[in-house]
Write a protein that holds these residues in place. Structure first.
Motif, PDB file in Angstrom:
ATOM      1  N   GLU A 262       0.832  -1.202   0.000  1.00  0.00           N
ATOM      2  CA  GLU A 262       0.000   0.000   0.000  1.00  0.00           C
ATOM      3  C   GLU A 262       0.868   1.254   0.000  1.00  0.00           C
ATOM      4  N   TYR A 263       1.925   1.229   0.819  1.00  0.00           N
ATOM      5  CA  TYR A 263       2.850   2.370   0.858  1.00  0.00           C
ATOM      6  C   TYR A 263       3.470   2.596  -0.517  1.00  0.00           C
TER       7      TYR A 263
ATOM      8  N   ALA B 276       4.256   5.668  -5.417  1.00  0.00           N
ATOM      9  CA  ALA B 276       4.332   5.714  -6.884  1.00  0.00           C
ATOM     10  C   ALA B 276       3.298   6.679  -7.452  1.00  0.00           C
ATOM     11  N   GLU B 277       2.097   6.636  -6.885  1.00  0.00           N
ATOM     12  CA  GLU B 277       1.014   7.510  -7.358  1.00  0.00           C
ATOM     13  C   GLU B 277       1.370   8.982  -7.172  1.00  0.00           C
TER      14      GLU B 277
ATOM     15  N   GLU C 152       4.476  10.303  -6.487  1.00  0.00           N
ATOM     16  CA  GLU C 152       5.708  10.702  -7.186  1.00  0.00           C
ATOM     17  C   GLU C 152       5.454  10.918  -8.677  1.00  0.00           C
ATOM     18  N   HIS C 153       4.541  10.135  -9.242  1.00  0.00           N
ATOM     19  CA  HIS C 153       4.224  10.262 -10.663  1.00  0.00           C
ATOM     20  C   HIS C 153       3.725  11.672 -11.012  1.00  0.00           C
ATOM     21  N   LEU C 154       3.071  12.329 -10.071  1.00  0.00           N
ATOM     22  CA  LEU C 154       2.516  13.659 -10.324  1.00  0.00           C
ATOM     23  C   LEU C 154       3.574  14.753 -10.273  1.00  0.00           C
ATOM     24  N   LYS C 155       4.750  14.448  -9.673  1.00  0.00           N
ATOM     25  CA  LYS C 155       5.844  15.428  -9.572  1.00  0.00           C
ATOM     26  C   LYS C 155       5.329  16.762  -9.031  1.00  0.00           C
ATOM     27  N   LEU C 156       4.748  16.715  -7.890  1.00  0.00           N
ATOM     28  CA  LEU C 156       4.121  17.883  -7.280  1.00  0.00           C
ATOM     29  C   LEU C 156       5.161  18.910  -6.831  1.00  0.00           C
ATOM     30  N   LYS C 157       4.759  20.168  -6.881  1.00  0.00           N
ATOM     31  CA  LYS C 157       5.593  21.278  -6.423  1.00  0.00           C
ATOM     32  C   LYS C 157       4.849  22.019  -5.315  1.00  0.00           C
TER      33      LYS C 157
ATOM     34  N   ILE D  71       0.146  16.775   0.851  1.00  0.00           N
ATOM     35  CA  ILE D  71       0.420  15.529   0.145  1.00  0.00           C
ATOM     36  C   ILE D  71       1.928  15.322  -0.021  1.00  0.00           C
ATOM     37  N   ILE D  72       2.664  16.423  -0.235  1.00  0.00           N
ATOM     38  CA  ILE D  72       4.129  16.322  -0.320  1.00  0.00           C
ATOM     39  C   ILE D  72       4.705  15.835   1.005  1.00  0.00           C
ATOM     40  N   GLU D  73       4.168  16.338   2.130  1.00  0.00           N
ATOM     41  CA  GLU D  73       4.602  15.872   3.451  1.00  0.00           C
ATOM     42  C   GLU D  73       4.245  14.401   3.663  1.00  0.00           C
ATOM     43  N   LEU D  74       3.049  14.009   3.189  1.00  0.00           N
ATOM     44  CA  LEU D  74       2.630  12.616   3.295  1.00  0.00           C
ATOM     45  C   LEU D  74       3.583  11.706   2.527  1.00  0.00           C
ATOM     46  N   LEU D  75       4.029  12.154   1.363  1.00  0.00           N
ATOM     47  CA  LEU D  75       4.956  11.370   0.552  1.00  0.00           C
ATOM     48  C   LEU D  75       6.252  11.080   1.331  1.00  0.00           C
ATOM     49  N   GLU D  76       6.779  12.096   2.024  1.00  0.00           N
ATOM     50  CA  GLU D  76       8.010  11.913   2.792  1.00  0.00           C
ATOM     51  C   GLU D  76       7.792  10.943   3.954  1.00  0.00           C
ATOM     52  N   LYS D  77       6.621  11.032   4.572  1.00  0.00           N
ATOM     53  CA  LYS D  77       6.321  10.129   5.685  1.00  0.00           C
ATOM     54  C   LYS D  77       6.205   8.694   5.197  1.00  0.00           C
ATOM     55  N   LEU D  78       5.556   8.499   4.065  1.00  0.00           N
ATOM     56  CA  LEU D  78       5.427   7.153   3.508  1.00  0.00           C
ATOM     57  C   LEU D  78       6.797   6.569   3.180  1.00  0.00           C
ATOM     58  N   LYS D  79       7.685   7.391   2.652  1.00  0.00           N
ATOM     59  CA  LYS D  79       9.034   6.915   2.335  1.00  0.00           C
ATOM     60  C   LYS D  79       9.774   6.515   3.609  1.00  0.00           C
ATOM     61  N   THR D  80       9.606   7.343   4.677  1.00  0.00           N
ATOM     62  CA  THR D  80      10.261   7.042   5.959  1.00  0.00           C
ATOM     63  C   THR D  80       9.737   5.748   6.545  1.00  0.00           C
ATOM     64  N   ASP D  81       8.405   5.568   6.510  1.00  0.00           N
ATOM     65  CA  ASP D  81       7.808   4.346   7.057  1.00  0.00           C
ATOM     66  C   ASP D  81       8.271   3.117   6.288  1.00  0.00           C
ATOM     67  N   LEU D  82       8.384   3.261   4.997  1.00  0.00           N
ATOM     68  CA  LEU D  82       8.833   2.139   4.175  1.00  0.00           C
ATOM     69  C   LEU D  82      10.287   1.792   4.487  1.00  0.00           C
TER      70      LEU D  82
END
Length: 521
Positions: free
Chosen positions: A212-213, A218-219, A221-226, A343-354
């Motif tokens: 799930e992470y 992937a979802e 990162e694919h958007l390349k959010l700024k 969502i950018i902060e969530l992405l970093e948290k998901l990477k840390t958890d993984l």
């Protein structure tokens, strides 16, 4: 009334224990314990014998001594109508091991003696004291175990419980390092196993969530959010979607400001009309300046609007991109109920958890390797401990058999069976005492063979063998189930033990009482 006979000496009810010099339980003071109102017993060296009819209070004395030893007490022991019972024991010429513990706990130790006290309150509470200082019962118990060994009637049950036999053997072993070293490693092994179980549970949860992470990562990162992209895009989209209206508005504004008969020209006419009269009045002059300034500002505005109009293009491709991008951002923010920055902060948290999940897996491998190493060490130490026990078991059998022969059990065959198994807190050994009381019989478990009298003699033999370092030994009706010549032998054995220990014995038998040095009735 408790009477003592040592020649013509008697023991009366008096003050708490006084001082003595011998290595023993010198005095025992009891107040408000069951039927005992107040009494001080001055105990002697050698064999002290307590006799009396059933119900006379001999067991109460033992209960009092047990309280001193830190055994669990009951408020029912407090004499009816009194608020508390007090039991105090004075030990003289205490061993260095006791002095060391007292010093470690900051308890004064004058004249190499110690007083242990237990107060039992009628409301159920108890207070333990060492040299009049309140302490935990565990400390009282630790000290008392080095001073007194007590055998009560229930202790024979230990022999009937094979699970306790390994403790008897370990108590006999002079070198405790084998057992201590093993227990330390086994504890490390248990702790390691607990950590592995905990991490395995965490890893299992992480494995369940890792896919799930990864999908979420992937979802996103694919958007390349700024940062702030949603807000910036919304402004750009609003501009693009209204491009035609913007162009028309710009054209109209430019035309109004720059074509013939425009606001600029009208202001010019007004300027020409006011200039001739500007000197007549200061107000005319100020108005002329304002018109001139307005004329300049309108010219600048017109030029800027013309520039915007020239550079403003209606780009259908860009509009299509903005529509699609806006749709993507709205979809992702709605899904996670967060703005783009969230969502950018969530992405970093998901990477840390993984990453943590992957680290847990690596840590699990290291722990597993450590467990394997600890298992090897523990297995070797268990083997060493087992060999050490077997050597001591042979010595114990030899010594106890000798004692039992004297105690009128000449044909007894004692054997210690060791059935090795898996690692436990006690090693790989499963110890059980076997006995044969008749010639030619195969030794069998004590619980299936021994009578009450035989159990008493076996326990006496064990106590004698195990208690070399204990100054005071107490036997409560060690004569259970015996009489005649056997009782006489037990008496002689107690007297023999009393040559190197202070012995306190509760008995009903004359054969035992007659060998006592100090008598209490």
């Amino acid at each position: 009334m408790i009477k003592s006979c040592k020649g013509k000496q008697s023991v009366s009810k008096k003050k708490p224990p006084s001082k003595g010099a011998e290595k023993m339980l010198r005095e025992l003071y009891i107040e408000n314990l069951a039927v005992i109102k107040k009494v001080t017993l001055t105990l002697g060296e050698g064999l002290n014998v307590f006799t009396g009819e059933t119900g006379a209070g001999k067991s109460i004395l033992i209960n009092g001594i047990n309280a001193i030893l830190g055994v669990r007490t009951s408020k029912d022991l407090v004499r009816t109508g009194e608020k508390l019972a007090i039991i105090s024991a004075l030990f003289t010429n205490i061993p260095e091991s006791v002095s060391a513990i007292l010093n470690e706990n900051g308890i004064s130790n004058e004249e190499n003696q110690v007083t242990l006290t237990r107060e039992i309150h009628a409301d159920g509470g108890t207070i333990a004291r060492i040299n009049n200082r309140a302490v935990n019962v565990s400390l009282l118990r630790e000290i008392a175990e080095l001073l007194v060994s007590i055998h009560g009637q229930h202790d024979n049950q230990i022999l009937l419980n094979p699970d306790k036999h390994i403790e008897i053997l370990d108590e006999f072993c002079s070198d405790k390092n084998f057992l201590l070293d093993y227990k330390n490693v086994f504890k490390d092994l248990q702790d390691c196993a607990k950590s592995i179980a905990s991490i395995k549970k965490q890893v299992a949860e992480n494995d369940f969530r890792s896919n799930e992470y990864k999908e979420k990562i992937a979802e996103i990162e694919h958007l390349k959010l700024k940062p702030n992209e949603d807000k910036l895009l919304e402004n750009e989209y609003n501009t693009a979607i209204n491009a035609e209206n913007i162009v028309l508005a710009l054209r109209g504004a430019v035309s109004t400001l720059t074509n013939d008969a425009t606001a600029y020209d009208l202001l010019g006419n007004s300027e020409n009309m006011l200039r001739p009269i500007a000197n007549f009045d200061e107000k005319f002059s100020e108005l002329l300046e304002r018109i001139t300034s307005a004329k300049i500002e309108i010219k600048d505005i017109g030029e800027e609007l013309s520039s915007l109009l020239r550079n403003f293009n209606i780009d259908n491709k860009k509009l299509e991109y903005l529509k699609n991008r806006r749709s993507e951002l709205l979809k992702i923010t709605k899904k996670y109920s967060l703005d783009i920055n969230g969502i950018i902060e969530l992405l970093e948290k998901l990477k840390t958890d993984l990453t943590n999940s992957e680290n847990d897996s690596l840590g699990l491998q290291k722990l597993s390797d450590n467990r394997s190493e600890l298992l090897k060490i523990a297995s070797q130490k268990a083997k060493d401990l087992s060999e050490f026990r077997e050597k001591n078991a042979n010595i114990l059998v030899e010594k106890v058999s000798s004692e039992l022969e004297f105690l009128n059990m000449p044909d007894v065959v004692l054997d210690i069976r060791n059935t090795k198994g898996k690692l436990t807190a006690n090693g790989i050994d499963n110890i059980e005492f076997l006995i044969s009381t008749n010639k030619g019989e195969t030794p069998k478990p004590i619980c299936k063979i021994a009578s009450g009298g035989e159990l008493s003699r076996i326990m006496l033999a064990l106590k004698n063998v195990l208690s070399d370092d204990i100054a005071t030994m107490i036997f409560d009706e060690i004569d259970t189930g015996v009489s005649g010549k056997t009782a006489q032998k037990i008496g002689l054995k107690l007297r023999e033990i009393s040559n190197s220990h202070q012995v306190i014995c509760v008995t009903h038998l004359a054969q035992i009482a007659c060998v006592g040095k100090t008598h209490f009735f």
